[in-house]
Design a protein around this motif. Structure first.
Motif, PDB file in Angstrom:
ATOM      1  N   GLU A 169       0.477   4.030  -1.123  1.00  0.00           N
ATOM      2  CA  GLU A 169       0.884   4.924  -2.208  1.00  0.00           C
ATOM      3  C   GLU A 169       0.467   4.325  -3.538  1.00  0.00           C
ATOM      4  N   ARG A 170       0.124   5.175  -4.479  1.00  0.00           N
ATOM      5  CA  ARG A 170      -0.213   4.716  -5.826  1.00  0.00           C
ATOM      6  C   ARG A 170       0.995   4.902  -6.730  1.00  0.00           C
TER       7      ARG A 170
ATOM      8  N   GLY B  15      -0.129  -0.191  -6.978  1.00  0.00           N
ATOM      9  CA  GLY B  15       0.158   0.652  -5.830  1.00  0.00           C
ATOM     10  C   GLY B  15       1.019  -0.147  -4.870  1.00  0.00           C
TER      11      GLY B  15
ATOM     12  N   ARG C 294       3.923  -4.368  -3.108  1.00  0.00           N
ATOM     13  CA  ARG C 294       3.144  -3.941  -4.269  1.00  0.00           C
ATOM     14  C   ARG C 294       1.820  -4.702  -4.320  1.00  0.00           C
TER      15      ARG C 294
ATOM     16  N   TRP D 208      -3.823  -2.206  -8.121  1.00  0.00           N
ATOM     17  CA  TRP D 208      -4.700  -1.094  -7.756  1.00  0.00           C
ATOM     18  C   TRP D 208      -6.017  -1.210  -8.518  1.00  0.00           C
TER      19      TRP D 208
END
Length: 392
Positions: free
Chosen positions: A126-127, A133, A144, A147
């Motif tokens: 997920e971003r 992300g 985490r 990204w």
């Protein structure tokens, strides 16, 4: 039709203290499983060579024994089962490819902790924002990461590894793309000579090189290695010095990998065939110390040459060319490297005296002058033509 390509996306993780501790434990357990399984394979092979009747020790047998061991040993149950099974699969592949007695042990001081989650459907990404992300990994939960680019396609596996002070995750994705059947420029070809003065020289006359380590970084690495040799094993000072050294050398490795990737991308985009010299780099960079009975000669000079060869990343460049060739449809060919640097390309005369210096070539017969690496690259291309007739 070629099978779909697999692409890896690497990100730096931001682990909590609890997650970092779990990763350390998982890596240690995988290392113990690898070493134990490798020792078992070697013992069985020794007994078989003595003529004893022993069952074949492969992945299936060791996977079944791993299930029994997890029921008895509590420390094995800390790590997820599938990463331990994947460790046995990796060991089985390494033994089949290189031979059981050529596979290395995973020593605690040299091996960088890593483990792989092979169950892609259980991994989610997920971003969270522009720079961050998160990825969901079994038993670690949501983690985490920084990204940098979006992973494309279906996730097949995730490998978590420690490099320097930071943990990284590499997501292996199937993006659905296929290798082109025909190159965009069919009939084009280039010979490549890998050297010490210039990392990559092509038959077109292009020279690619880059400084991977500055003089100040080289001096700092020398001081850190001296400091590391004086630290007591197992001490906190040694761990901090080792982490600082790993961070420094990691930047150099990143620059070298970036150079190899960019140079390979340029060559593969322009040429349908890339011809490389078949080099036995492990033999070329072997030590010249010799033995007590027969000590080596020019040991310091040979050590400097070995360091220069390894610093240019010859093997990494070959792997980068093979990787980029999947995207462009380029064919990477290796030919015999004997006498390519001593042969005159126009007349074909072979003479070591024609190589006046590392960068200069002047034929002793026809007087042809050219950059020595470019001349060698042209000879490499000619040998590639002999093995693969090019259209047109």
């Amino acid at each position: 039709m070629f099978p779909p390509m697999l692409t890896a996306y690497r990100y730096r993780l931001s682990l909590t203290d609890e997650q970092a501790q779990r990763c350390v434990e998982y890596g240690a357990i995988c290392r113990a499983v690898w070493n134990t399984a490798l020792d078992q394979r070697r013992q069985v092979l020794r007994r078989w060579r003595r003529g004893q009747d022993v069952p074949f020790c492969g992945y299936r047998l060791q996977a079944a024994q791993l299930v029994e061991a997890k029921a008895e040993e509590e420390w094995l149950r800390v790590a997820p089962s599938h990463i331990l099974q994947q460790t046995l699969k990796d060991l089985d592949f390494a033994c089949r490819r290189h031979g059981t007695f050529k596979v290395r042990w995973r020593a605690k001081g040299r091996w960088k902790p890593s483990f792989r989650f092979p169950d892609g459907p259980r991994i989610a990404v997920e971003r969270l924002g522009r720079k961050h992300g998160r990825v969901k990994l079994p038993k670690l939960g949501w983690v985490r990461f920084r990204w940098s680019r979006a992973p494309q396609g279906t996730i097949r596996s995730a490998t978590v590894s420690l490099d320097g002070r930071h943990w990284y995750v590499s997501l292996l994705c199937e993006d659905g793309e296929h290798t082109p059947g025909i190159h965009a420029v069919p009939g084009s070809a280039a010979g490549v000579d890998r050297g010490v003065a210039v990392a990559v020289a092509t038959s077109d006359g292009d020279l690619f090189d880059r400084t991977f380590q500055t003089p100040k970084e080289h001096e700092r690495e020398r001081r850190l290695r001296r400091r590391l040799s004086r630290r007591c094993r197992g001490s906190g000072n040694r761990a901090r010095t080792k982490a600082a050294l790993s961070a420094l050398t990691g930047r150099v490795r990143a620059r070298r990998a970036d150079f190899c990737a960019q140079t390979a991308a340029v060559l593969c985009a322009k040429n349908a065939v890339v011809v490389l010299e078949r080099l036995r780099i492990a033999n070329m960079t072997a030590s010249a110390k010799g033995t007590v009975e027969m000590p080596g000669r020019n040991v310091r000079a040979k050590a400097g040459l070995n360091q220069a060869i390894l610093s240019k990343g010859w093997h990494g460049f070959k792997l980068a060319c093979e990787n980029k060739a999947r995207r462009t449809g380029t064919r990477v060919v290796e030919v015999d490297a004997a006498y390519t640097s001593q042969t005159c390309h126009p007349c074909g005369h072979v003479d070591p005296k024609s190589r006046e210096s590392q960068a200069s070539f002047r034929c002793t017969v026809c007087g042809h002058r050219e950059n020595a690496d470019v001349n060698a690259a042209k000879n490499t291309l000619v040998r590639g033509w002999a093995e693969i007739p090019l259209p047109g």
